[in-house]
Design a protein around this motif. Sequence first.
Motif, PDB file in Angstrom:
ATOM      1  N   ASP A 138     -46.232 -29.760 152.108  1.00  0.00           N
ATOM      2  CA  ASP A 138     -47.424 -30.485 152.513  1.00  0.00           C
ATOM      3  C   ASP A 138     -47.261 -30.948 153.951  1.00  0.00           C
ATOM      4  OD1 ASP A 138     -45.732 -32.665 152.497  1.00  0.00           O
ATOM      5  OD2 ASP A 138     -46.695 -33.687 150.814  1.00  0.00           O
ATOM      6  N   GLU A 139     -48.222 -31.683 154.480  1.00  0.00           N
ATOM      7  CA  GLU A 139     -48.195 -32.065 155.891  1.00  0.00           C
ATOM      8  C   GLU A 139     -47.064 -33.030 156.225  1.00  0.00           C
ATOM      9  OE1 GLU A 139     -51.873 -33.867 156.931  1.00  0.00           O
ATOM     10  OE2 GLU A 139     -51.885 -35.226 155.204  1.00  0.00           O
ATOM     11  N   ASP A 156     -59.907 -27.579 149.805  1.00  0.00           N
ATOM     12  CA  ASP A 156     -61.041 -27.501 150.712  1.00  0.00           C
ATOM     13  C   ASP A 156     -60.672 -26.823 152.022  1.00  0.00           C
ATOM     14  OD1 ASP A 156     -59.688 -29.347 152.273  1.00  0.00           O
ATOM     15  OD2 ASP A 156     -60.976 -31.038 151.747  1.00  0.00           O
ATOM     16  N   TYR A 160     -56.927 -29.921 151.958  1.00  0.00           N
ATOM     17  CA  TYR A 160     -56.711 -30.984 150.979  1.00  0.00           C
ATOM     18  C   TYR A 160     -56.834 -30.434 149.566  1.00  0.00           C
ATOM     19  CZ  TYR A 160     -56.966 -34.516 154.669  1.00  0.00           C
ATOM     20  OH  TYR A 160     -56.721 -35.278 155.783  1.00  0.00           O
ATOM     21  N   THR A 162     -57.261 -31.259 145.598  1.00  0.00           N
ATOM     22  CA  THR A 162     -57.737 -32.272 144.652  1.00  0.00           C
ATOM     23  C   THR A 162     -57.878 -31.645 143.279  1.00  0.00           C
ATOM     24  OG1 THR A 162     -60.045 -31.789 145.225  1.00  0.00           O
ATOM     25  CG2 THR A 162     -58.972 -33.592 146.419  1.00  0.00           C
ATOM     26  N   ASP A 172     -55.936 -36.974 144.055  1.00  0.00           N
ATOM     27  CA  ASP A 172     -55.537 -36.418 145.349  1.00  0.00           C
ATOM     28  C   ASP A 172     -54.125 -35.874 145.224  1.00  0.00           C
ATOM     29  OD1 ASP A 172     -55.199 -35.731 147.956  1.00  0.00           O
ATOM     30  OD2 ASP A 172     -55.045 -37.770 148.732  1.00  0.00           O
ATOM     31  N   GLY A 174     -52.559 -34.057 147.795  1.00  0.00           N
ATOM     32  CA  GLY A 174     -51.933 -33.859 149.102  1.00  0.00           C
ATOM     33  C   GLY A 174     -52.671 -32.831 149.940  1.00  0.00           C
ATOM     34  N   ARG A 175     -52.088 -32.527 151.069  1.00  0.00           N
ATOM     35  CA  ARG A 175     -52.674 -31.550 151.994  1.00  0.00           C
ATOM     36  C   ARG A 175     -51.611 -30.547 152.405  1.00  0.00           C
ATOM     37  NH1 ARG A 175     -53.215 -31.147 157.785  1.00  0.00           N
ATOM     38  NH2 ARG A 175     -55.002 -29.815 158.316  1.00  0.00           N
ATOM     39  N   ALA A 209     -56.032 -32.587 160.168  1.00  0.00           N
ATOM     40  CA  ALA A 209     -57.343 -32.216 159.623  1.00  0.00           C
ATOM     41  C   ALA A 209     -58.448 -32.385 160.658  1.00  0.00           C
ATOM     42  CB  ALA A 209     -57.636 -33.058 158.381  1.00  0.00           C
TER      43      ALA A 209
END
Length: 264
Positions: A138-139, A156, A160, A162, A172, A174-175, A209
């Motif tokens: 993740d980021e 998305d 991200y 979800t 949530d 994570g990203r 983002a």
Amino acid sequence: MRSLWTAATGMRSQQFNIDTISNNLSNVNTTSYKAQRAEFKDLFYTTLKRANVLDEQERPVNLEVGHGVMPAATRKDFKPGSFVETNGTFDLAIDGDGFFGVLLPNDEIRYTRDGSFKLSVDYDEGMLVTSEGYIVLDEDDNEIFIESGITDITIDELGYITGADEDGEPVDLGRIKIVEFTNPEGLLSEGSNLYSQTVASGEEIPIDAEEMRGRIVQGYLESSNVQVVDEMVKMITAQRAYEISSKAIQTSDEMLQLINNLKR
């Protein structure tokens, strides 16, 4: 004769060119593969007479002869390939610049545009990984965990992740890590669709983002950007150049044979 060795460098270079083209063609169906192009440069020159415009016998040009050619670099074309719809939940494509970050078992980070990710399940928890089992980061450079019972997972355009818990409440997750490089052509290809950063590529530049110029597309994979017709034309050209160089060697050999026969 100088021509023997000069023509030999041409044959070696065209063999390298064919090797590069054949690698492109063999990866025509490899996800996110980027086509390579061989680049060449001429070898040093022997100057027999130098240009001279300072005396009465002016010579406006040099009298020089080259010593052939050598491979100089292989350049990757990071032009995006077309997207192929898979409808896979964890199949992702980057529409624009950028790379995913993955963690190897030796705790080193590598980069890829191959978004065919999988879910590695351990007891009641899943972790996002590549086909080889490398951890997708993740980021914050951490693993991406998905607990059991999480459904309706969506990713998305900004990366991200979800989902929905058992009560239908949004969760949530994570990203996904997305990075770019100042000079992506300087990345070192390591196979398995992975790249490592080098001094030439520069260090990774995380894409927040708010700064994303591209987008993440869920349910699609990026195909190879190899153009088969173009590669076939390059192959024919390289084959003809190889034949011409070999013909130059044959001609030089015949000239040497004539010289040897003068004594008779």
